[in-house]
Design a protein around this motif. Structure first.
Motif, PDB file in Angstrom:
ATOM      1  N   LYS A   1       4.045   8.336  -5.143  1.00 24.71           N
ATOM      2  CA  LYS A   1       3.328   9.843  -4.996  1.00 24.71           C
ATOM      3  C   LYS A   1       3.034  10.070  -6.606  1.00 24.71           C
ATOM      4  O   LYS A   1       1.906  10.366  -6.793  1.00 24.71           O
ATOM      5  CB  LYS A   1       3.841  10.760  -4.173  1.00 24.71           C
ATOM      6  N   GLU A   2       3.955  10.011  -7.382  1.00 23.03           N
ATOM      7  CA  GLU A   2       3.855  10.266  -8.918  1.00 23.03           C
ATOM      8  C   GLU A   2       2.786   9.494  -9.419  1.00 23.03           C
ATOM      9  O   GLU A   2       1.953   9.796 -10.080  1.00 23.03           O
ATOM     10  CB  GLU A   2       5.028  10.147  -9.584  1.00 23.03           C
ATOM     11  N   LEU A   3       2.803   8.125  -9.342  1.00 19.19           N
ATOM     12  CA  LEU A   3       1.910   7.260  -9.645  1.00 19.19           C
ATOM     13  C   LEU A   3       0.430   7.595  -9.030  1.00 19.19           C
ATOM     14  O   LEU A   3      -0.464   7.477  -9.874  1.00 19.19           O
ATOM     15  CB  LEU A   3       2.259   5.798  -9.227  1.00 19.19           C
ATOM     16  N   ALA A   4       0.388   7.846  -7.876  1.00 18.64           N
ATOM     17  CA  ALA A   4      -0.875   8.368  -7.492  1.00 18.64           C
ATOM     18  C   ALA A   4      -1.505   9.607  -7.915  1.00 18.64           C
ATOM     19  O   ALA A   4      -2.781   9.564  -8.248  1.00 18.64           O
ATOM     20  CB  ALA A   4      -0.910   8.390  -5.800  1.00 18.64           C
ATOM     21  N   THR A   5      -0.670  10.366  -8.217  1.00 20.30           N
ATOM     22  CA  THR A   5      -1.086  11.515  -8.859  1.00 20.30           C
ATOM     23  C   THR A   5      -1.670  11.430 -10.361  1.00 20.30           C
ATOM     24  O   THR A   5      -2.742  12.043 -10.586  1.00 20.30           O
ATOM     25  CB  THR A   5       0.002  12.772  -8.963  1.00 20.30           C
ATOM     26  N   ARG A   6      -0.935  10.538 -11.108  1.00 18.46           N
ATOM     27  CA  ARG A   6      -1.420  10.345 -12.385  1.00 18.46           C
ATOM     28  C   ARG A   6      -2.732   9.493 -12.484  1.00 18.46           C
ATOM     29  O   ARG A   6      -3.442   9.786 -13.102  1.00 18.46           O
ATOM     30  CB  ARG A   6      -0.339   9.490 -12.941  1.00 18.46           C
ATOM     31  N   VAL A   7      -2.969   8.674 -11.439  1.00 21.37           N
ATOM     32  CA  VAL A   7      -4.373   7.916 -11.320  1.00 21.37           C
ATOM     33  C   VAL A   7      -4.984   8.793 -10.847  1.00 21.37           C
ATOM     34  O   VAL A   7      -6.448   8.773 -11.509  1.00 21.37           O
ATOM     35  CB  VAL A   7      -4.030   6.535 -10.487  1.00 21.37           C
TER      36      VAL A   7
ATOM     37  N   ASP B   1       0.756  -1.053   0.016  1.00 20.43           N
ATOM     38  CA  ASP B   1       0.249  -0.131  -0.091  1.00 20.43           C
ATOM     39  C   ASP B   1       0.945   1.132  -0.114  1.00 20.43           C
ATOM     40  O   ASP B   1       1.560   1.555   0.952  1.00 20.43           O
ATOM     41  CB  ASP B   1      -0.925  -0.063   1.163  1.00 20.43           C
ATOM     42  N   ARG B   2       0.742   2.086  -1.113  1.00 21.44           N
ATOM     43  CA  ARG B   2       1.565   3.115  -1.219  1.00 21.44           C
ATOM     44  C   ARG B   2       1.222   4.225  -0.246  1.00 21.44           C
ATOM     45  O   ARG B   2       2.093   4.986   0.238  1.00 21.44           O
ATOM     46  CB  ARG B   2       1.375   3.887  -2.650  1.00 21.44           C
TER      47      ARG B   2
END
Length: 177
Positions: free
Chosen positions: A154-160, A81-82
């Protein structure tokens, strides 16, 4: 993450984490390309410097005193879990790292996790640099991995989140006139 055992006790060891590490080691021994494969030509540089391990100070101090905690935290962030929900500082990855450290082999899980992070986020590097950094300064390597995973997740979460989630539309029929 704590998991309930069959007798109702709560276990600090997540069997899935344990199995994940066993599978990773077995795969590396049966197919060495999983750890020796160099970075792709379009690989990105690491966002965090190897010698940037002194900041933040709290991470530096925790890692220098108990590297297993930061190691386990990174594994949890990357594989579970990020947002670090259900994270517990004593987990299967932490205990596995401690076991290897007691045998003077701390660089082995550090190397495997570094390869995993490098491949997951498409970062510069190769097998030899991963092994060298894992042997040379395990604390700097673990801190770099932890900081890198935090930034990349965090970058991946922002993109999603930027794309948003749209519930799939039901099937619609066009009316013919």
């Amino acid at each position: 993450m704590t998991t309930p055992a069959s007798d109702g006790h709560v276990s600090l060891i997540d069997q899935n984490d344990f199995n994940d590490w066993v599978d990773r080691f077995n795969l590396a021994f049966t197919d060495s390309s999983t750890v020796t494969e160099p970075a792709a030509p379009d690989a990105h540089p690491w966002a965090e410097s190897f010698f940037g391990c002194f900041m933040p100070v709290d991470t530096c101090l925790v890692t220098c005193c108990m590297p297993c905690i930061t190691f386990g935290k990174t594994h949890h962030r990357v594989h579970k879990d990020r947002n670090m929900k259900s994270y517990y500082c004593v987990n299967a990855s932490c205990l596995m790292f401690t076991g290897f450290s007691c045998l003077g082999l701390h660089f082995i899980p550090t190397f495997f996790q570094r390869v995993d992070i490098r491949r997951r986020y498409n970062l510069h590097g190769d097998c030899l640099s991963d092994l060298f950094t894992s042997c040379c300064c395990v604390c700097c390597s673990i801190i770099q991995q932890d900081k890198e995973a935090e930034v990349r997740e965090k970058e991946l979460a922002t993109r999603v989140d930027a794309k948003g989630y749209a519930e799939p539309q039901g099937m619609a029929y066009m009316l013919q006139r």
